[in-house]
Design a protein around this motif. Sequence first.
Motif, PDB file in Angstrom:
ATOM      1  N   ALA A 305     -12.066  23.363  14.270  1.00 38.17           N
ATOM      2  CA  ALA A 305     -11.504  24.720  14.208  1.00 38.17           C
ATOM      3  C   ALA A 305     -10.688  25.015  15.463  1.00 38.17           C
ATOM      4  O   ALA A 305      -9.582  25.583  15.386  1.00 38.17           O
ATOM      5  N   ALA A 306     -11.228  24.631  16.617  1.00 35.24           N
ATOM      6  CA  ALA A 306     -10.481  24.829  17.868  1.00 35.24           C
ATOM      7  C   ALA A 306      -9.184  24.018  17.856  1.00 35.24           C
ATOM      8  O   ALA A 306      -8.136  24.476  18.335  1.00 35.24           O
ATOM      9  N   ARG A 307      -9.249  22.833  17.292  1.00 37.25           N
ATOM     10  CA  ARG A 307      -8.058  21.981  17.202  1.00 37.25           C
ATOM     11  C   ARG A 307      -6.987  22.633  16.326  1.00 37.25           C
ATOM     12  O   ARG A 307      -5.801  22.645  16.662  1.00 37.25           O
ATOM     13  N   PHE A 308      -7.394  23.200  15.208  1.00 38.22           N
ATOM     14  CA  PHE A 308      -6.437  23.884  14.331  1.00 38.22           C
ATOM     15  C   PHE A 308      -5.825  25.104  15.024  1.00 38.22           C
ATOM     16  O   PHE A 308      -4.638  25.398  14.837  1.00 38.22           O
ATOM     17  N   ARG A 309      -6.632  25.809  15.779  1.00 44.18           N
ATOM     18  CA  ARG A 309      -6.085  26.997  16.449  1.00 44.18           C
ATOM     19  C   ARG A 309      -5.032  26.596  17.482  1.00 44.18           C
ATOM     20  O   ARG A 309      -4.027  27.309  17.649  1.00 44.18           O
ATOM     21  N   ARG A 310      -5.256  25.503  18.173  1.00 45.27           N
ATOM     22  CA  ARG A 310      -4.224  25.036  19.113  1.00 45.27           C
ATOM     23  C   ARG A 310      -2.940  24.676  18.378  1.00 45.27           C
ATOM     24  O   ARG A 310      -1.850  24.785  18.933  1.00 45.27           O
ATOM     25  N   GLN A 311      -3.071  24.272  17.139  1.00 45.66           N
ATOM     26  CA  GLN A 311      -1.901  23.936  16.329  1.00 45.66           C
ATOM     27  C   GLN A 311      -1.338  25.149  15.582  1.00 45.66           C
ATOM     28  O   GLN A 311      -0.406  25.010  14.800  1.00 45.66           O
ATOM     29  N   ARG A 312      -1.928  26.320  15.811  1.00 48.31           N
ATOM     30  CA  ARG A 312      -1.503  27.578  15.173  1.00 48.31           C
ATOM     31  C   ARG A 312      -1.602  27.485  13.649  1.00 48.31           C
ATOM     32  O   ARG A 312      -0.722  27.940  12.920  1.00 48.31           O
ATOM     33  N   ARG A 313      -2.685  26.947  13.163  1.00 47.76           N
ATOM     34  CA  ARG A 313      -2.886  26.760  11.723  1.00 47.76           C
ATOM     35  C   ARG A 313      -4.096  27.595  11.301  1.00 47.76           C
ATOM     36  O   ARG A 313      -5.217  27.110  11.169  1.00 47.76           O
ATOM     37  N   ALA A 314      -3.831  28.885  11.087  1.00 49.55           N
ATOM     38  CA  ALA A 314      -4.911  29.847  10.891  1.00 49.55           C
ATOM     39  C   ALA A 314      -5.729  29.560   9.635  1.00 49.55           C
ATOM     40  O   ALA A 314      -6.962  29.672   9.647  1.00 49.55           O
ATOM     41  N   SER A 315      -5.076  29.203   8.532  1.00 49.62           N
ATOM     42  CA  SER A 315      -5.837  29.000   7.299  1.00 49.62           C
ATOM     43  C   SER A 315      -6.726  27.767   7.399  1.00 49.62           C
ATOM     44  O   SER A 315      -7.856  27.752   6.882  1.00 49.62           O
ATOM     45  N   TRP A 316      -6.237  26.734   8.064  1.00 54.84           N
ATOM     46  CA  TRP A 316      -7.063  25.538   8.257  1.00 54.84           C
ATOM     47  C   TRP A 316      -8.224  25.845   9.205  1.00 54.84           C
ATOM     48  O   TRP A 316      -9.358  25.368   8.999  1.00 54.84           O
TER      49      TRP A 316
END
Length: 867
Positions: A305-316
């Motif tokens: 989840a933290a990795r997705f947030r760094r990628q700005r991928r809110a739904s993921w």
Amino acid sequence: MNERDAEILIRATNAYVTVVADPAAGGPEAIALVAEARRTRQPEALVAALRAEAWYHRTRLDGARAKRLLDEAVRIARRERLPERLGEVLVTRGVVSHELGRPGAAERDFTAAAGLIAPGMAAELAAQQGALYLNQGRLEEAARLYRRLLASSGLPRDVRAKVANNLGVLETQRGRPQVALGWLDQAAEAAHGVVPTYAAAIAESRAAATVQAGRLTEGLALFGEAAGLWQAAGLPLGELHVEHSEALVELRLLPEAQEQSREAVRLLDMHGMPLMAAEAQLRAAQLTLLRGDLPAAATLAAEVAARFRRQRRASWAARADLVAIEARLRSTASLATDPAAARRAAAVLRRARMPAAVHASLVAGRVAAAADKPAAAAAAWADALALSRGAPVLVRLRGRVAGALAGRLAGDDDAVLRHSRAGLADLARHRASLASYELRVLASGQGVELGRLGLAALVRGGSPARVLDWMERTRAAAVAAVEPGPAGPDTELDAELAAMRAAYAELRTAPGSGRSDVSPRQTELEARIRQSSWLRAAAAPAAAPRLSLASLRGQLGDRVLVEYDVLDGEVIAAVVEPARTRLVRLGPIAGVTFEISTLLFALRRLARGTGRAAAALATARAGLDHLTALLLAPLELPSHSELVVVPVGELQRVPWSAVHPQPVSVAPAAAMWERSARARPLGQDVVLVAGPDVPGGSAEIAALSALHPAATVLRPPASTAGAVVSALSTASLAHLACHGRVRPDNPIFSSLLLADGPLTVHELEARGPAPYRIVLAACESGTEVGYEGNETLGFVSSLLARGSAGLVASAVVVPDWDVVPLMRSLHSSVLRGATLATALFEARSTLDGADPRAFVSWCAFNAFGAA
């Protein structure tokens, strides 16, 4: 520019096109052109060649190297004032930055490129911008951009193929797979003869959409085709492994899905591709949760989840949050913030219009209910049910679970039953679409919670007949219908089985090998055979029989049927007697499970002659007494009543013939027993088979041959698998005396050892031999491997599914010689007209129960079916 400079520039420009079309062929050429452009000091050619080489490394999943080359190209283009070349490189660098999980850098490059590129490249830039939106979960923005591009005239075919493919991916993510497949048809048409690598990408997208549409085995086959295209195009398989694992999860092939997911994480992380690696890691977290490792699932999901947030991928990120929240909920370690976090995650997925929103709302409702927030739970479950309408079947099932949970919360048992029935009906149609017996068994696991919710509602209602009817809905559904016979010869299966037996023979002759060994070659062949069975076209099986209580009573006569289930850790039993049906609560399953394990351990000691026989015999007798007290005594049955028992779960391991003082027959479902009671033999053939390395088996067959002088007798070396399968197909009564082997890890390859190697459950299921009666005098041949949804896999369920009406099989290891008197007595009773249950009862009465080894035979065998 002189002629030589112009020539190298043309070659460098064309190198990019070549690499896109065929990376394996174009990559080395691009690398050579970079070296040549450096030597000849041609900056524009060098920029073009660097872009081509970078794209080649990007296709090899070496994003970091591609980024370094593109950074160099950007510096040269700026220094040499080459605006159009700079724009091209910025677009390509934006793509690589995007895949490296740096959306901000990608957006900056795309914005800068917009003012530099030639008009002909504007469509390519827009397509890449749409891909950025797509991976960030900004699906509406991406869809609008893609549709605008596809509506424009003069769009290059390669860009049209890419955009239509991405729009198909987008619609799959939004839960509209049929719409997606329409766009993918357009993509394939545009890509035909243009860019081979696009064909591979489109094939993967089509496989994923087909799975999402609920056509799971077709989708699985398409993934196999896509893998071939990816390999032919020289593309690494990391991304394909991610999508393939999703299909395997939907089929509940969890070990195989986990293998695909781990391989995807390894490949993508190794190559430094964090965008796809994060998706692979999410699949791994979901699988860890499904397999019950709750702390590990929560930890892994929080990391991703933290990795997705760094990628700005809110739904993921929202999907990853939900895995962590669900893992904590199931391990009773929820945080105070989890209800609000679950609501936020569900809202994000609803806004993105993704099918995952259904599961998100289901989880949000569970968390709210656990936190004693009934209004929030009811609202979340209502959302899940509404969002699931019109969705593919497995998504609809989650909606039905939500509806049933909401009904339970409101004290509305009618609503619980309405949603549970509708969900299980959907599941039955889905299960019938699967060709493989194994896949149908696994699919039943999708309906476990609906089965439990419906059963609890009916138990609360207090109608024993309705409880019995519900129990029948939720057990052995995968094998409840008689399977159609094979359509004809299967040369591919013949070749695979021959190769597997050859591998077995090779292993048996190897120094130090044992009968229980499995060679790597066998493992490989088993995997191939299983996968073939998953992909074959489904024949329409006969409709599963529905239980008619009146017809069942007519077939039972004076017998009593007891159908067991387990609800909230408590054993319950529906008892069908000639004049009434009763429901009895029997107590916790934990005590029963302990007694079963203790008894079977003692029987194994007696069979092997290890330890003190007197102590083991005493333990076994005590175990039988305790099981009788726990499972039968509370039912207050007449002592003279013959029993029909329908067990579930751990109760399948009970030696039922030894816990009741009258004949006992066992069945996976009451309707299957009733059907077997109506069946009649098609002929009078008797087949007697001896396997290799069973000294007692030869004596056993010799003794039985005297009783059946007209029988077909097959002994080694004539008792090959092919000869036995052929003989079984016309047998009214068959007896196999051979070694048996149960494979808990791979139960469709549980086997009977014949002269040329193993005869497996899978082969019996595929070939379709179904003798009217069959006796498996093979160790543990009656042991079934249990699955969620009250399903089992093994010889008994497979043969009953093929139409056998009666079986006798052992649940434990039995000494070879000690079983001969039992079997001779059993066949004598059958010849006098007894059913197998009665014949087994009479044969057991001839044994000396004081003899420890004879006691094993007295306990070991159960009769199945009514014949």
